[in-house]
Design an enzyme around this catalytic site. Structure first.
Site, PDB file in Angstrom:
ATOM      1  N   ASP A  79      66.797  73.556  99.342  1.00  0.00           N
ATOM      2  CA  ASP A  79      66.179  74.585 100.195  1.00  0.00           C
ATOM      3  C   ASP A  79      65.311  73.987 101.313  1.00  0.00           C
ATOM      4  O   ASP A  79      65.416  74.377 102.471  1.00  0.00           O
ATOM      5  CB  ASP A  79      65.302  75.524  99.343  1.00  0.00           C
ATOM      6  CG  ASP A  79      66.117  76.615  98.659  1.00  0.00           C
ATOM      7  OD1 ASP A  79      67.237  76.901  99.109  1.00  0.00           O
ATOM      8  OD2 ASP A  79      65.622  77.173  97.661  1.00  0.00           O
ATOM      9  N   LYS A  98      65.492  79.617  88.978  1.00  0.00           N
ATOM     10  CA  LYS A  98      65.272  78.324  89.649  1.00  0.00           C
ATOM     11  C   LYS A  98      64.267  77.410  88.942  1.00  0.00           C
ATOM     12  O   LYS A  98      64.419  76.193  88.978  1.00  0.00           O
ATOM     13  CB  LYS A  98      64.790  78.569  91.086  1.00  0.00           C
ATOM     14  CG  LYS A  98      65.896  78.993  92.038  1.00  0.00           C
ATOM     15  CD  LYS A  98      65.338  79.084  93.448  1.00  0.00           C
ATOM     16  CE  LYS A  98      66.422  79.380  94.453  1.00  0.00           C
ATOM     17  NZ  LYS A  98      65.930  79.347  95.834  1.00  0.00           N
ATOM     18  N   LEU A 128      75.586  85.881  99.177  1.00  0.00           N
ATOM     19  CA  LEU A 128      76.507  85.556 100.266  1.00  0.00           C
ATOM     20  C   LEU A 128      77.154  84.182 100.043  1.00  0.00           C
ATOM     21  O   LEU A 128      78.039  83.784 100.791  1.00  0.00           O
ATOM     22  CB  LEU A 128      75.744  85.545 101.598  1.00  0.00           C
ATOM     23  CG  LEU A 128      75.089  86.881 101.977  1.00  0.00           C
ATOM     24  CD1 LEU A 128      74.174  86.712 103.175  1.00  0.00           C
ATOM     25  CD2 LEU A 128      76.159  87.931 102.273  1.00  0.00           C
ATOM     26  N   SER A 129      76.699  83.487  98.988  1.00  0.00           N
ATOM     27  CA  SER A 129      77.173  82.112  98.770  1.00  0.00           C
ATOM     28  C   SER A 129      78.671  82.008  98.491  1.00  0.00           C
ATOM     29  O   SER A 129      79.319  81.088  99.005  1.00  0.00           O
ATOM     30  CB  SER A 129      76.369  81.450  97.651  1.00  0.00           C
ATOM     31  OG  SER A 129      75.034  81.300  98.067  1.00  0.00           O
ATOM     32  N   ALA A 148      53.102  81.138  99.214  1.00  0.00           N
ATOM     33  CA  ALA A 148      52.896  80.005  98.305  1.00  0.00           C
ATOM     34  C   ALA A 148      53.849  80.101  97.114  1.00  0.00           C
ATOM     35  O   ALA A 148      53.554  79.613  96.034  1.00  0.00           O
ATOM     36  CB  ALA A 148      51.438  79.979  97.837  1.00  0.00           C
ATOM     37  N   GLY A 149      54.998  80.736  97.316  1.00  0.00           N
ATOM     38  CA  GLY A 149      55.984  80.887  96.241  1.00  0.00           C
ATOM     39  C   GLY A 149      56.966  79.721  96.215  1.00  0.00           C
ATOM     40  O   GLY A 149      56.686  78.632  96.729  1.00  0.00           O
TER      41      GLY A 149
HETATM   42  P1  NAD Z   1      58.743  83.940  95.378  1.00  0.00           P
HETATM   43  O1  NAD Z   1      58.717  85.173  94.568  1.00  0.00           O
HETATM   44  O2  NAD Z   1      58.677  82.618  94.705  1.00  0.00           O
HETATM   45  O3  NAD Z   1      57.531  83.973  96.431  1.00  0.00           O
HETATM   46  C1  NAD Z   1      57.197  85.139  97.136  1.00  0.00           C
HETATM   47  C2  NAD Z   1      55.975  84.903  98.036  1.00  0.00           C
HETATM   48  O4  NAD Z   1      55.776  86.123  98.783  1.00  0.00           O
HETATM   49  C3  NAD Z   1      54.677  84.591  97.314  1.00  0.00           C
HETATM   50  O5  NAD Z   1      53.924  83.686  98.063  1.00  0.00           O
HETATM   51  C4  NAD Z   1      53.943  85.966  97.328  1.00  0.00           C
HETATM   52  O6  NAD Z   1      52.540  85.824  97.317  1.00  0.00           O
HETATM   53  C5  NAD Z   1      54.413  86.538  98.651  1.00  0.00           C
HETATM   54  N1  NAD Z   1      54.386  87.999  98.712  1.00  0.00           N
HETATM   55  C6  NAD Z   1      55.219  88.882  98.088  1.00  0.00           C
HETATM   56  N2  NAD Z   1      54.860  90.135  98.389  1.00  0.00           N
HETATM   57  C7  NAD Z   1      53.790  90.070  99.212  1.00  0.00           C
HETATM   58  C8  NAD Z   1      52.955  91.042  99.860  1.00  0.00           C
HETATM   59  N3  NAD Z   1      53.174  92.351  99.705  1.00  0.00           N
HETATM   60  N4  NAD Z   1      51.942  90.603 100.631  1.00  0.00           N
HETATM   61  C9  NAD Z   1      51.729  89.280 100.798  1.00  0.00           C
HETATM   62  N5  NAD Z   1      52.469  88.328 100.221  1.00  0.00           N
HETATM   63  C10 NAD Z   1      53.486  88.705  99.430  1.00  0.00           C
HETATM   64  O7  NAD Z   1      60.064  84.077  96.287  1.00  0.00           O
HETATM   65  P2  NAD Z   1      60.816  82.921  97.108  1.00  0.00           P
HETATM   66  O8  NAD Z   1      61.976  82.442  96.313  1.00  0.00           O
HETATM   67  O9  NAD Z   1      59.810  81.947  97.588  1.00  0.00           O
HETATM   68  O10 NAD Z   1      61.438  83.751  98.346  1.00  0.00           O
HETATM   69  C11 NAD Z   1      60.629  84.315  99.343  1.00  0.00           C
HETATM   70  C12 NAD Z   1      61.483  84.891 100.469  1.00  0.00           C
HETATM   71  O11 NAD Z   1      62.237  83.861 101.078  1.00  0.00           O
HETATM   72  C13 NAD Z   1      62.525  85.923 100.010  1.00  0.00           C
HETATM   73  O12 NAD Z   1      62.551  86.945 100.998  1.00  0.00           O
HETATM   74  C14 NAD Z   1      63.817  85.180 100.018  1.00  0.00           C
HETATM   75  O13 NAD Z   1      64.935  86.018 100.291  1.00  0.00           O
HETATM   76  C15 NAD Z   1      63.600  84.223 101.169  1.00  0.00           C
HETATM   77  N6  NAD Z   1      64.405  82.990 101.040  1.00  0.00           N
HETATM   78  C16 NAD Z   1      65.259  82.691 102.063  1.00  0.00           C
HETATM   79  C17 NAD Z   1      66.032  81.549 101.986  1.00  0.00           C
HETATM   80  C18 NAD Z   1      66.991  81.213 103.100  1.00  0.00           C
HETATM   81  O14 NAD Z   1      67.889  80.412 102.873  1.00  0.00           O
HETATM   82  N7  NAD Z   1      66.825  81.756 104.301  1.00  0.00           N
HETATM   83  C19 NAD Z   1      65.923  80.686 100.882  1.00  0.00           C
HETATM   84  C20 NAD Z   1      65.008  81.005  99.855  1.00  0.00           C
HETATM   85  C21 NAD Z   1      64.241  82.173  99.958  1.00  0.00           C
END
Ligand code: NAD
Length: 287
Positions: free
Chosen positions: A107, A71, A21-22, A133-134
């Site tokens: 972020d 990233k 969407l950016s 913890a991602g």
């Molecule tokens: P990432 O892959 O680095 O981290 C994912 C996290 O989700 C990890 O902690 C993992 O353990 C957990 N996870 C995944 N599936 C799981 C499950 N089935 N059960 C339990 N835990 C689970 O991803 P990220 O970059 O940290 O992004 C995470 C979410 O945040 C995404 O949905 C992304 O769209 C959203 N996000 C939103 C914004 C925003 O501006 N609103 C910005 C960045 C990320």
């Protein structure tokens, strides 16, 4: 849109990139401020990231956003990192300063701005539960910890990942009561009784990714429940919080504010946040 000989290029590298969407958000801001710039999506395969980063210099591109899956790996290809990007271990924004590529991460600060502005929440002295913890969790944790909360409990599917985050952040923030636990209803019941803020930073709640089920009924009245997932904007998790009368904070504000901070880094100008928010909201409704 007018492209001139002086038009500066901004953009985003990701793979896949089709759903970003950016471009809509930044091109609306560019148009609103009458800037001679354009923001373009670039589909960059992992094997081509090095070439793409070199092209920022070669094509004199002014600024680039970085998204999944680049990233973390992009860090080694840059000349300099902001303190925050180094602490988070990920970059979402690059600025080209006369051929020197500087990596930043907006972020966490974007989340914090939205939390304060949209949900009216000040983290200082508060008890917080953070799920996940991602990459996004690391950004949000870095920003929140800088505000001096009383405690942060990190709950994750893989507890050892939450434990290593706690160990790392304890060194930098010794005054905060930091703890790790499993993503488990029985473990979270007590912490949620006193939490002022609960944040979902996992992808649970996204279309096709499963649901996040937590005992929200344990939370005190007035507590904020925050979800950074933005597809859909109202996740089942947030719907449940709303039904319980808790304060609900969705992922739209973070998306807009991280973009607004990047926009300021590239242009030096305050971004037209309301215009950007409207564009993103409309695009999400149309999907
Ligand atoms: P990432 O892959 O680095 O981290 C994912 C996290 O989700 C990890 O902690 C993992 O353990 C957990 N996870 C995944 N599936 C799981 C499950 N089935 N059960 C339990 N835990 C689970 O991803 P990220 O970059 O940290 O992004 C995470 C979410 O945040 C995404 O949905 C992304 O769209 C959203 N996000 C939103 C914004 C925003 O501006 N609103 C910005 C960045 C990320």
């Amino acid at each position: 849109m007018k492209i001139s000989g002086r038009t500066r290029i901004l953009g985003i590298f990701g793979h896949p990139i089709g759903h970003t969407l950016s471009p809509a958000m930044h091109n609306a801001a560019i148009e609103a401020l009458g800037l001679d710039m354009v923001y373009i999506p670039f589909s960059v395969r992992p094997s081509r990231l090095k070439d793409a980063v070199e092209a920022i210099r070669g094509l004199d591109i002014l600024g680039i956003n970085i998204t999944i899956p680049h990233k973390e790996v992009v860090i080694d290809l840059l000349d300099k990192l902001s303190e925050e990007a180094r602490a988070i271990g990920a970059v979402n924004t690059i600025i080209n300063s006369n051929g020197m590529l500087i990596g930043l991460n907006t972020d966490g600060q974007g989340y914090l701005r939205s939390l304060k502005g949209d949900a009216g929440f000040n983290p200082k002295g508060r008890d917080i539960v953070l799920v996940g913890a991602g990459g996004a969790a690391r950004g949000i944790l870095t920003a929140l910890a800088g505000e001096g909360p009383a405690s942060i409990i990190i709950a994750n599917r893989t507890t050892s990942k939450a434990e290593s985050l706690v160990d790392e952040f304890k060194v930098k923030f010794p005054d905060i009561d930091l703890r790790a636990c499993a993503l488990d209803t029985s473990e979270l019941k007590d912490p949620l009784k006193t939490a002022a803020l609960l944040i979902n930073t996992t992808s649970l709640g996204m279309e096709g990714k499963g649901r996040l089920e937590l005992p929200l009924e344990e939370m005190p009245g007035g507590a904020v429940v925050s979800d950074i997932v933005y597809k859909p904007l109202k996740t089942d998790f947030l719907k449940k919080a709303q039904d319980l009368g808790l304060v609900v904070h969705d992922g739209l504000g973070m998306l807009v504010q991280q973009g607004a901070i990047s926009f300021k880094i590239w242009t030096g100008l305050d971004a037209p946040v309301d215009i950007m928010r409207n564009v993103v909201e409309r695009a999400l409704e149309e999907e």
